[in-house]
Design an enzyme around this catalytic site. Structure first.
Site, mmCIF file in Angstrom:
data_model
loop_
_atom_site.group_PDB
_atom_site.id
_atom_site.type_symbol
_atom_site.label_atom_id
_atom_site.label_comp_id
_atom_site.label_asym_id
_atom_site.label_seq_id
_atom_site.Cartn_x
_atom_site.Cartn_y
_atom_site.Cartn_z
ATOM 1 N N VAL A 84 -6.189 -24.613 38.267
ATOM 2 C CA VAL A 84 -7.054 -23.488 37.907
ATOM 3 C C VAL A 84 -7.481 -23.517 36.443
ATOM 4 O O VAL A 84 -8.290 -22.674 36.029
ATOM 5 C CB VAL A 84 -6.389 -22.135 38.234
ATOM 6 C CG1 VAL A 84 -6.173 -21.985 39.729
ATOM 7 C CG2 VAL A 84 -5.097 -21.946 37.458
ATOM 8 N N ASN A 109 -3.009 -16.315 43.026
ATOM 9 C CA ASN A 109 -1.555 -16.316 42.916
ATOM 10 C C ASN A 109 -1.042 -17.278 41.853
ATOM 11 O O ASN A 109 0.123 -17.222 41.484
ATOM 12 C CB ASN A 109 -0.955 -16.672 44.283
ATOM 13 C CG ASN A 109 0.551 -16.714 44.281
ATOM 14 O OD1 ASN A 109 1.213 -15.716 44.040
ATOM 15 N ND2 ASN A 109 1.102 -17.895 44.542
ATOM 16 N N TYR A 175 4.443 -14.983 28.904
ATOM 17 C CA TYR A 175 4.244 -14.605 30.305
ATOM 18 C C TYR A 175 3.889 -13.129 30.426
ATOM 19 O O TYR A 175 2.994 -12.751 31.199
ATOM 20 C CB TYR A 175 5.519 -14.930 31.090
ATOM 21 C CG TYR A 175 5.394 -14.763 32.585
ATOM 22 C CD1 TYR A 175 4.563 -15.593 33.328
ATOM 23 C CD2 TYR A 175 6.126 -13.788 33.263
ATOM 24 C CE1 TYR A 175 4.454 -15.451 34.701
ATOM 25 C CE2 TYR A 175 6.031 -13.643 34.637
ATOM 26 C CZ TYR A 175 5.195 -14.478 35.357
ATOM 27 O OH TYR A 175 5.092 -14.328 36.721
ATOM 28 N N ALA A 208 11.101 -11.379 43.425
ATOM 29 C CA ALA A 208 10.875 -11.910 44.774
ATOM 30 C C ALA A 208 11.646 -13.215 44.901
ATOM 31 O O ALA A 208 11.460 -14.143 44.108
ATOM 32 C CB ALA A 208 9.393 -12.130 45.033
#
Length: 267
Positions: A84, A109, A175, A208
């Site tokens: 990307v 994502n 981040y 997650a």
């Protein structure tokens, strides 16, 4: 006083309800067993006519395509290697979707994390995380938004942010800045594309669980992170994917510019 929270059982998997029937769905960072892989599967279970998956890891991507194709039909899954940070590759991803009627739903994502103290962080570390996580999302929003506009599609874009965009954590300045940027990008882009009937929203997961996280995180840190959650456990990637599918579906037709926290953390 620290409250010990017992780990609640993972709920049963939710069956599909045809929420994305006939849609062409594009997912970045879809190889492996994380959120991208889960939302790709979920889209097929929800009746998507075509799911185009992408990743930078060619072997894992092909393994994911083969597994999904064997289960849901080879004619419903395409795969293309995409970085990307490369505009030409992002456009090539959307070209594949055009071969099947054009992108209806874009799931952004792709992201890159890492841990580095801000006093010791190199420019290269900062720039790489921002280029993949924030600017990469921007490139995909721009590309998908233009394809939808030109095709007259009232499409949907769903970005993957993170609760760390709201909350401070040591060693995560790059981040956190990138994910906070994804949230701001989501809100502003939603207004830019609203005149064309295109919606842009984001999910903001906390913890997650997937194999890569387990591999790079100590048992002690995982336990600590789970204790921050109300249910005393991490989310399954498919639980995050469920919310992405909701945002991509007509059930959220009046939602745009929103960031939905997929988290059992307390405020």
């Amino acid at each position: 006083m620290t409250v010990m929270r017992p780990e609640q059982p993972t709920p049963d998997y939710v069956e599909g309800h045809n929420l994305l029937a006939g849609k062409v769905v594009v997912v970045t960072a879809a190889a492996g067993a994380g959120i991208g892989a889960s939302v790709s599967r979920r889209a097929l279970e929800e009746g998507a006519a075509m799911v185009v998956i992408s990743d930078t890891h060619e072997r894992r991507l092909e393994e994911s395509r083969a597994a999904l194709g064997a289960e849901f039909g080879e004619d419903r899954v395409r795969a293309i290697t995409v970085d990307v940070t490369d505009e030409a590759q992002v456009q090539a991803l959307l070209d594949v979707a055009d071969e099947h009627g054009g992108v209806d739903i874009m799931i952004n994502n792709a992201g890159l994390g890492g841990t580095a103290d801000v006093l010791e962080m190199a420019d290269e570390d900062w720039s790489r995380v921002l280029d993949i996580t924030l600017t990469g999302t921007f490139r995909c929003v721009r590309a998908a938004g233009n394809r939808m506009k030109d095709a007259g599609k009232k499409g949907v874009i769903v970005n993957n942010a993170s609760v760390i965009g709201w909350r401070a954590q040591e060693g995560q300045a790059h981040y956190a800045a990138a994910k906070a940027g994804v949230m701001a990008l989501t809100r502003c882009a939603a207004l830019d594309v609203a005149p064309y009937g295109i919606r842009v929203n984001a999910v903001s997961p906390s913890l997650a669980m997937h194999p890569f996280l387990a591999k790079v995180t100590s048992d002690e840190l995982l336990h600590e992170l789970k204790q921050r959650e109300a249910f005393g456990r991490a989310a399954e990637p498919w639980e995050v994917a469920n919310v992405m599918v909701f945002l991509a579906s007509d059930y959220s037709s009046y939602l745009t510019g929103e960031v939905i926290s997929v988290s059992s953390q307390r405020a």
